[in-house]
Design a protein around this motif. Sequence first.
Motif, PDB file in Angstrom:
ATOM      1  N   ILE A  68       0.976  -1.395  -0.084  1.00  8.84           N
ATOM      2  CA  ILE A  68      -0.155  -0.209   0.288  1.00  8.84           C
ATOM      3  C   ILE A  68       0.832   1.420  -0.148  1.00  8.84           C
ATOM      4  O   ILE A  68       0.424   2.257  -0.817  1.00  8.84           O
ATOM      5  N   LYS A  69       2.010   1.532   0.816  1.00  9.22           N
ATOM      6  CA  LYS A  69       2.724   2.534   0.514  1.00  9.22           C
ATOM      7  C   LYS A  69       2.831   2.654  -0.298  1.00  9.22           C
ATOM      8  O   LYS A  69       3.269   3.716  -1.013  1.00  9.22           O
ATOM      9  N   ASP A  70       3.773   1.122  -1.237  1.00  8.36           N
ATOM     10  CA  ASP A  70       4.411   1.860  -2.024  1.00  8.36           C
ATOM     11  C   ASP A  70       3.368   2.294  -3.779  1.00  8.36           C
ATOM     12  O   ASP A  70       4.257   2.764  -4.166  1.00  8.36           O
ATOM     13  N   GLU A  71       2.211   1.501  -3.203  1.00  4.66           N
ATOM     14  CA  GLU A  71       1.676   1.786  -4.227  1.00  4.66           C
ATOM     15  C   GLU A  71       1.376   3.275  -4.059  1.00  4.66           C
ATOM     16  O   GLU A  71       0.390   4.162  -4.609  1.00  4.66           O
ATOM     17  N   ALA A  72       0.341   3.919  -3.318  1.00  3.23           N
ATOM     18  CA  ALA A  72       0.140   5.013  -2.867  1.00  3.23           C
ATOM     19  C   ALA A  72       1.450   6.624  -3.059  1.00  3.23           C
ATOM     20  O   ALA A  72       1.503   7.372  -3.752  1.00  3.23           O
ATOM     21  N   GLY A  73       2.730   5.965  -2.682  1.00  2.46           N
ATOM     22  CA  GLY A  73       3.889   6.780  -3.391  1.00  2.46           C
ATOM     23  C   GLY A  73       3.744   6.045  -5.044  1.00  2.46           C
ATOM     24  O   GLY A  73       4.091   8.084  -5.447  1.00  2.46           O
ATOM     25  N   SER A  74       3.086   5.553  -5.695  1.00  2.00           N
ATOM     26  CA  SER A  74       3.771   6.057  -6.501  1.00  2.00           C
ATOM     27  C   SER A  74       2.679   6.457  -7.628  1.00  2.00           C
ATOM     28  O   SER A  74       2.897   7.428  -8.502  1.00  2.00           O
ATOM     29  N   ARG A  75       1.437   6.651  -6.679  1.00  2.00           N
ATOM     30  CA  ARG A  75       0.170   7.470  -6.794  1.00  2.00           C
ATOM     31  C   ARG A  75       0.151   9.191  -7.492  1.00  2.00           C
ATOM     32  O   ARG A  75       0.446   9.674  -7.532  1.00  2.00           O
ATOM     33  N   GLU A  76       1.907   8.902  -5.700  1.00  2.00           N
ATOM     34  CA  GLU A  76       1.261   9.985  -6.021  1.00  2.00           C
ATOM     35  C   GLU A  76       3.132  10.659  -6.490  1.00  2.00           C
ATOM     36  O   GLU A  76       2.498  12.396  -7.275  1.00  2.00           O
ATOM     37  N   ASN A  77       3.580   9.659  -7.505  1.00  2.00           N
ATOM     38  CA  ASN A  77       4.488  10.267  -8.131  1.00  2.00           C
ATOM     39  C   ASN A  77       4.251  10.934  -9.782  1.00  2.00           C
ATOM     40  O   ASN A  77       4.373  10.643  -9.984  1.00  2.00           O
TER      41      ASN A  77
END
Length: 80
Positions: A68-77
Amino acid sequence: MAENRQHRANPDDRSDNVEKLQSMVQNTIENIEEAHESMQFAGPEEREQIEAKNHRREESIAAFRSEIKDEAGSRENGFQ
């Protein structure tokens, strides 16, 4: 006769991955709680199996949260 087919990859739609992962975490937590409640009716061997399964579920939750943390970071980027 060999049939000539063109295979096209489906687009990588990750737009709802965070929500799907969060749902998986919630379902796993519910499974842990239900299993814990059932332990009061279980014999020693079954109780041990339930504890082992819940331990694996807790490991899965940790992996889901990391993803989830990785996906949220990808979304933010900007990855959609």
